[in-house]
Write a protein that holds these residues in place. Structure first.
Motif, mmCIF file in Angstrom:
data_model
loop_
_atom_site.group_PDB
_atom_site.id
_atom_site.type_symbol
_atom_site.label_atom_id
_atom_site.label_comp_id
_atom_site.label_asym_id
_atom_site.label_seq_id
_atom_site.Cartn_x
_atom_site.Cartn_y
_atom_site.Cartn_z
ATOM 1 N N ALA A 147 18.655 -8.045 -10.464
ATOM 2 C CA ALA A 147 18.071 -6.879 -11.113
ATOM 3 C C ALA A 147 16.553 -6.847 -10.947
ATOM 4 O O ALA A 147 15.871 -7.847 -11.137
ATOM 5 N N ASP A 148 16.055 -5.685 -10.561
ATOM 6 C CA ASP A 148 14.621 -5.468 -10.390
ATOM 7 C C ASP A 148 14.388 -3.963 -10.463
ATOM 8 O O ASP A 148 14.565 -3.249 -9.481
ATOM 9 N N LEU A 149 13.997 -3.491 -11.630
ATOM 10 C CA LEU A 149 13.842 -2.059 -11.852
ATOM 11 C C LEU A 149 12.827 -1.431 -10.911
ATOM 12 O O LEU A 149 12.999 -0.299 -10.468
ATOM 13 N N SER A 150 11.783 -2.190 -10.543
ATOM 14 C CA SER A 150 10.765 -1.658 -9.635
ATOM 15 C C SER A 150 11.343 -1.376 -8.242
ATOM 16 O O SER A 150 10.790 -0.599 -7.479
ATOM 17 N N LYS A 151 12.473 -2.010 -7.910
ATOM 18 C CA LYS A 151 13.134 -1.787 -6.623
ATOM 19 C C LYS A 151 14.383 -0.923 -6.784
ATOM 20 O O LYS A 151 15.187 -0.806 -5.871
ATOM 21 N N GLY A 152 14.557 -0.347 -7.983
ATOM 22 C CA GLY A 152 15.707 0.512 -8.214
ATOM 23 C C GLY A 152 17.014 -0.237 -8.336
ATOM 24 O O GLY A 152 18.071 0.312 -8.040
ATOM 25 N N LYS A 153 16.971 -1.484 -8.803
ATOM 26 C CA LYS A 153 18.180 -2.293 -8.957
ATOM 27 C C LYS A 153 18.369 -2.595 -10.437
ATOM 28 O O LYS A 153 17.499 -3.200 -11.062
ATOM 29 N N ILE A 154 19.528 -2.165 -10.975
ATOM 30 C CA ILE A 154 19.816 -2.449 -12.378
ATOM 31 C C ILE A 154 21.062 -3.326 -12.487
ATOM 32 O O ILE A 154 21.974 -3.220 -11.688
ATOM 33 N N THR A 195 16.828 13.637 -10.606
ATOM 34 C CA THR A 195 17.799 12.544 -10.577
ATOM 35 C C THR A 195 17.106 11.280 -10.083
ATOM 36 O O THR A 195 16.122 11.354 -9.342
ATOM 37 N N GLU A 196 17.619 10.163 -10.496
ATOM 38 C CA GLU A 196 17.087 8.873 -10.066
ATOM 39 C C GLU A 196 18.224 8.062 -9.477
ATOM 40 O O GLU A 196 19.352 8.140 -9.953
ATOM 41 N N GLU A 197 17.907 7.275 -8.444
ATOM 42 C CA GLU A 197 18.916 6.432 -7.799
ATOM 43 C C GLU A 197 18.728 4.977 -8.179
ATOM 44 O O GLU A 197 17.598 4.476 -8.205
ATOM 45 N N TYR A 198 19.841 4.317 -8.465
ATOM 46 C CA TYR A 198 19.830 2.901 -8.791
ATOM 47 C C TYR A 198 20.980 2.218 -8.083
ATOM 48 O O TYR A 198 22.065 2.782 -7.959
ATOM 49 N N LYS A 199 20.733 1.001 -7.658
ATOM 50 C CA LYS A 199 21.805 0.176 -7.118
ATOM 51 C C LYS A 199 22.274 -0.736 -8.245
ATOM 52 O O LYS A 199 21.462 -1.341 -8.945
ATOM 53 N N ILE A 200 23.585 -0.830 -8.406
ATOM 54 C CA ILE A 200 24.164 -1.679 -9.449
ATOM 55 C C ILE A 200 24.319 -3.084 -8.867
ATOM 56 O O ILE A 200 24.966 -3.264 -7.834
ATOM 57 N N VAL A 201 23.691 -4.057 -9.516
ATOM 58 C CA VAL A 201 23.659 -5.425 -8.992
ATOM 59 C C VAL A 201 23.973 -6.430 -10.095
ATOM 60 O O VAL A 201 24.094 -6.063 -11.261
ATOM 61 N N GLY A 202 24.058 -7.691 -9.704
ATOM 62 C CA GLY A 202 24.237 -8.777 -10.660
ATOM 63 C C GLY A 202 22.950 -9.053 -11.419
ATOM 64 O O GLY A 202 21.868 -8.608 -11.029
#
Length: 153
Positions: free
Chosen positions: A110-117, A99-106
């Motif tokens: 967004a910064d995929l390298s920091k896990g923000k989509i 599993t992968e974790e992502y934070k949902i952001v504006g």
């Protein structure tokens, strides 16, 4: 028509912090420009041209960031059990055991390298307002794929 940019409180604060850093650095860059100007002939003064360009980039970035804050719509997270801005989601992609974790952001955060989509990316659009346990199809430019929402925090 004014377009407001959705943003998490953390993303808003990151922009404010960057503005503060740039404003703190601006006097140093002005001094560099003044020192380069004092060197004489401006037509062949590379130091002056570079210092002027660097200060221009800094001022341009400040204007851009100020505009982002001006048109920001800060979205607070709620505890409704659905994927939304500001929430951390654990996802399991088809044909992948981890599993992968992502934070949902504006969009601006967004910064995929920091896990923000971004909520409006193909993946973000597919999982928005879905519950944990849901399997959705992501319509991406490279082709469709399935993802299961394992958990929402």
């Amino acid at each position: 028509m004014v377009y407001f940019q959705k943003m998490t409180p953390e993303g808003y604060q990151e922009i404010k912090d960057e503005i503060a850093r740039l404003k703190q650095d601006r006097p140093r860059r002005v001094k560099i420009l003044q020192a380069a100007r004092a060197l004489g002939d401006l037509s062949e003064n590379t130091e002056y041209s570079e210092a002027k360009r660097d200060l221009g980039h800094l001022d341009s970035r400040l204007r851009y960031l100020d505009k982002q804050l001006k048109y920001a719509e800060i979205v607070e997270t709620n505890e409704d059990g659905l994927v939304d801005l500001g929430k951390l989601v654990s996802l399991k992609f088809e044909d992948d055991d981890e599993t992968e974790e992502y934070k949902i952001v504006g969009r601006m955060e967004a910064d995929l390298s920091k896990g923000k989509i971004s909520f409006d990316s193909p993946l973000g659009q597919a999982i928005m307002k879905q519950k944990a346990g849901s399997t959705v199809t992501v319509e991406a430019p490279a082709g469709n794929y399935q993802v299961t929402i394992v958990a929402i925090n």
